[in-house]
Design an enzyme around this catalytic site. Structure first.
Site, PDB file in Angstrom:
ATOM      1  N   GLU A  76      79.790  30.013  20.662  1.00 16.78           N
ATOM      2  CA  GLU A  76      80.010  28.663  21.190  1.00 16.78           C
ATOM      3  C   GLU A  76      81.499  28.369  21.448  1.00 16.78           C
ATOM      4  OE1 GLU A  76      76.759  25.593  20.238  1.00 16.78           O
ATOM      5  OE2 GLU A  76      77.550  26.226  18.310  1.00 16.78           O
ATOM      6  N   HIS A  95      84.235  21.931  15.843  1.00 10.77           N
ATOM      7  CA  HIS A  95      82.797  21.834  16.125  1.00 10.77           C
ATOM      8  C   HIS A  95      82.050  22.099  14.831  1.00 10.77           C
ATOM      9  CE1 HIS A  95      78.765  22.280  17.347  1.00 10.77           C
ATOM     10  NE2 HIS A  95      78.729  23.575  17.132  1.00 10.77           N
ATOM     11  N   HIS A  97      78.335  21.156  12.237  1.00 15.07           N
ATOM     12  CA  HIS A  97      76.960  20.677  12.116  1.00 15.07           C
ATOM     13  C   HIS A  97      76.899  19.725  10.922  1.00 15.07           C
ATOM     14  CE1 HIS A  97      76.179  25.008  13.764  1.00 15.07           C
ATOM     15  NE2 HIS A  97      76.597  24.202  14.716  1.00 15.07           N
ATOM     16  N   HIS A 166      71.933  19.048  16.912  1.00 20.52           N
ATOM     17  CA  HIS A 166      72.787  20.221  16.699  1.00 20.52           C
ATOM     18  C   HIS A 166      74.009  19.901  15.837  1.00 20.52           C
ATOM     19  CE1 HIS A 166      75.239  23.614  18.938  1.00 20.52           C
ATOM     20  NE2 HIS A 166      75.574  23.512  17.664  1.00 20.52           N
TER      21      HIS A 166
END
Ligand code: ZN
Length: 249
Positions: A76, A95, A97, A166
């Site tokens: 990603e 980034h 979760h 996500h």
């Protein structure tokens, strides 16, 4: 900050975010190269809690490593490529979760600032819907340029975007601020969830309050750095202590 020191901060950022429960075995943090603004640094694909300075790789905006890499790259990484490409003001990206934020990307309740430290959420954050760009049969991952571009468009000029079902992405004008914001986003989500469970209308920070806080910090603390440093110093100490304990040293 020279790149050698910045790489040290990048390793620390991985450890802090793991220790704070923002990153687990997945997720990643990056920093733009101060001398080559068309490149950035992040770990090779590895659990953030295990990252060392030897694992840091330099990438271009096509997602290619500048030098040969031991192991593989995060699939990603295009999240980082396309946000850096679109937003020259962004110097660091997280980034994650982080779990408490996820319900706000899948329900009708918008993530909004409920306490002063989360002023950077403004008047609510957008939600990236991967089906819009990848269709109904998709693997939920931002693992190519097209998906990265679509996410960067949804983020727009904001500081945070959710990824439906996500996680989220948080950006900042420096790495310490991006890390602090990622933690505060998770904290705000916890507080907002608690307030929602108490019932009744919620008294969010107003647009004026969020703007005033942002303008004040921009004026007195360039790039919000002093506040972020204060958080950074204590969380770095905590993360390093935890690592020493785990390693038995
Ligand atoms: Zn992810």
């Amino acid at each position: 900050m020279p790149i050698s020191a910045l790489k040290g901060d990048l390793v620390t950022a991985n450890h802090i975010l793991f220790q704070q429960g923002v990153l687990d075995a997945f997720g990643h943090v990056s920093v733009r190269d101060p001398d080559r603004p068309d490149r950035f640094h992040m770990s090779r694909a590895l659990a953030p809690g295990l990252v060392t300075v030897e694992d840091i790789v330099e990438l271009d905006f096509d997602g290619a490593a500048v030098r040969p890499v031991r192991g593989s790259l995060y699939v990603e990484r295009y999240i980082h490529c396309e946000i850096y490409r679109l937003r020259p003001d962004v110097q660091s990206i997280v980034h994650s979760h982080s779990p408490t934020v996820i319900p706000f990307g899948i329900s009708q309740v918008e993530l909004k600032p409920v306490y002063h430290r989360a002023y950077f959420l403004g008047q609510g954050v957008p939600v990236f819907e991967i089906r819009d760009v990848a269709g109904a049969r998709n693997n939920m991952l931002v693992n190519d340029q097209t998906r990265g571009q679509a996410l960067a468009q949804v983020l727009g000029k904001g500081n945070v975007s959710l990824l439906r079902g996500h996680g989220n992405v948080v950006v900042g004008p420096n790495i310490r601020t991006a890390v602090t914001r990622a933690i505060e986003t998770e904290v705000n989500a916890k507080l907002q969830l608690q307030a929602v469970m108490l019932g009744g209308p919620i008294n969010y920070l107003s647009a004026e309050e969020a703007e005033t806080l942002g303008a004040e910090l921009a004026r007195t603390q360039p790039s919000d750095k002093r506040g972020a440093d204060r958080v950074w110093d204590v969380l770095k100490q905590q993360a390093e202590a935890a690592r020493r304990l785990l390693q038995g040293t």
